[in-house]
Enzyme design. Structure first.
Site, PDB file in Angstrom:
ATOM      1  N   CYS A  87       0.840  -1.206   0.000  1.00  0.00           N
ATOM      2  CA  CYS A  87       0.000   0.000   0.000  1.00  0.00           C
ATOM      3  C   CYS A  87       0.878   1.260   0.000  1.00  0.00           C
ATOM      4  O   CYS A  87       1.516   1.547  -1.001  1.00  0.00           O
ATOM      5  CB  CYS A  87      -0.982  -0.047   1.168  1.00  0.00           C
ATOM      6  SG  CYS A  87      -2.401   1.063   0.961  1.00  0.00           S
ATOM      7  N   HIS A 175      -3.742  -5.378   0.517  1.00  0.00           N
ATOM      8  CA  HIS A 175      -3.272  -5.923   1.800  1.00  0.00           C
ATOM      9  C   HIS A 175      -3.541  -7.427   1.896  1.00  0.00           C
ATOM     10  O   HIS A 175      -4.643  -7.842   2.253  1.00  0.00           O
ATOM     11  CB  HIS A 175      -3.988  -5.222   2.951  1.00  0.00           C
ATOM     12  CG  HIS A 175      -3.655  -3.773   3.092  1.00  0.00           C
ATOM     13  ND1 HIS A 175      -2.607  -3.320   3.862  1.00  0.00           N
ATOM     14  CD2 HIS A 175      -4.244  -2.677   2.559  1.00  0.00           C
ATOM     15  CE1 HIS A 175      -2.555  -1.998   3.797  1.00  0.00           C
ATOM     16  NE2 HIS A 175      -3.539  -1.583   3.009  1.00  0.00           N
ATOM     17  N   GLU A 177      -1.783  -9.162   4.034  1.00  0.00           N
ATOM     18  CA  GLU A 177      -1.378  -9.461   5.416  1.00  0.00           C
ATOM     19  C   GLU A 177      -2.491  -9.231   6.435  1.00  0.00           C
ATOM     20  O   GLU A 177      -2.304  -9.454   7.638  1.00  0.00           O
ATOM     21  CB  GLU A 177      -0.160  -8.600   5.792  1.00  0.00           C
ATOM     22  CG  GLU A 177      -0.454  -7.173   6.235  1.00  0.00           C
ATOM     23  CD  GLU A 177      -0.892  -6.213   5.135  1.00  0.00           C
ATOM     24  OE1 GLU A 177      -1.141  -5.043   5.446  1.00  0.00           O
ATOM     25  OE2 GLU A 177      -0.971  -6.640   3.965  1.00  0.00           O
TER      26      GLU A 177
END
Length: 236
Positions: A87, A175, A177
């Site tokens: 990001c 994202h 994660e």
């Protein structure tokens, strides 16, 4: 493999990367740029992970440590270290390698599909990704890539979703994660971003879709990290 994270705010940490690194006995260190911006020497890590954050790469007057961070990222890339940007991290790297970061026409917040480019199938890092998948997003900025960077993914809301640069740098606008807890943190601290938009989900939608989409998203992350680990072994 020694992993070093650059973290920009207290509520956007390594997320599920920490789980993978612990499970695989990798050493982890972190620089909290918002608190004590002490950067390591290049000899102290093998993989640099530049995490997300709500600020823009162009907001150096509000976040003066951004200037030093960009210089550090540049030195890491020049040293041909492995680098992963997520990001804001992908945007910082894009600027450092000669691209341009600017506000996107649309915010992309929530779970939205991403499609790979043809080149992604040839990438050592992304070849295991499906042609289309649905990761979590939270961004309002985007970037234009320099010629040497290879575009790897796109979405309807954002033309540049992933790239590889010089075979050792990876940038992801989305994202992988994320966990339920990290999404809750983003909702709590980013409520000003949650204005009605074509690609903006409400908190209930984000959390509900996360029940089924978090696990496959995390599996893609683990596959990517395994590919990075393999690349590291080949460089030793």
């Amino acid at each position: 493999m020694r992993i070093h994270y650059l973290q920009h705010v207290h509520f956007e940490g390594p997320g599920q990367m920490d789980e993978w690194a612990r499970k695989n006995s990798h050493e982890q260190t972190i620089t909290m740029l918002y608190d004590q911006p002490h950067l390591p020497s290049l000899s102290e890590f093998d993989l640099l992970v530049v995490l997300g954050g709500p600020m823009g790469v162009y907001e150096e007057s509000d976040y003066p440590w951004l200037q030093g961070e960009k210089q550090f990222i540049k030195e890491v890339i020049q040293a041909r270290k492995l680098v992963l940007g997520i990001c804001l991290g992908a945007q910082l790297i894009a600027e450092v390698i000669g691209g341009e970061v600017y506000k996107n026409n649309l915010k992309e917040i929530g779970w939205f599909p991403v499609k790979l480019t043809e080149r992604a199938g040839e990438s050592a890092f992304l070849h295991h990704f499906p042609q289309e998948f649905t990761p979590f997003h939270w961004h309002g900025d985007t970037f234009r890539l320099p010629a040497k960077a290879q575009k790897m993914a796109l979405s309807l809301g954002c033309a540049n979703q992933a790239y590889v640069y010089d075979e050792h740098v990876i940038g992801l606008q989305f994202h992988l994660e994320s966990s339920r807890e990290s999404i809750q943190q983003l909702i709590r601290h980013g409520e000003d971003d949650l204005q009605e938009g074509l690609y903006v989900q409400n908190p209930a939608e984000m959390l509900a879709q996360g029940e089924t989409l978090l696990s496959p998203s995390n599996e893609l992350l683990f596959g990517l990290l395994e590919a990075i680990e393999e690349k590291h072994r080949s460089l030793e």
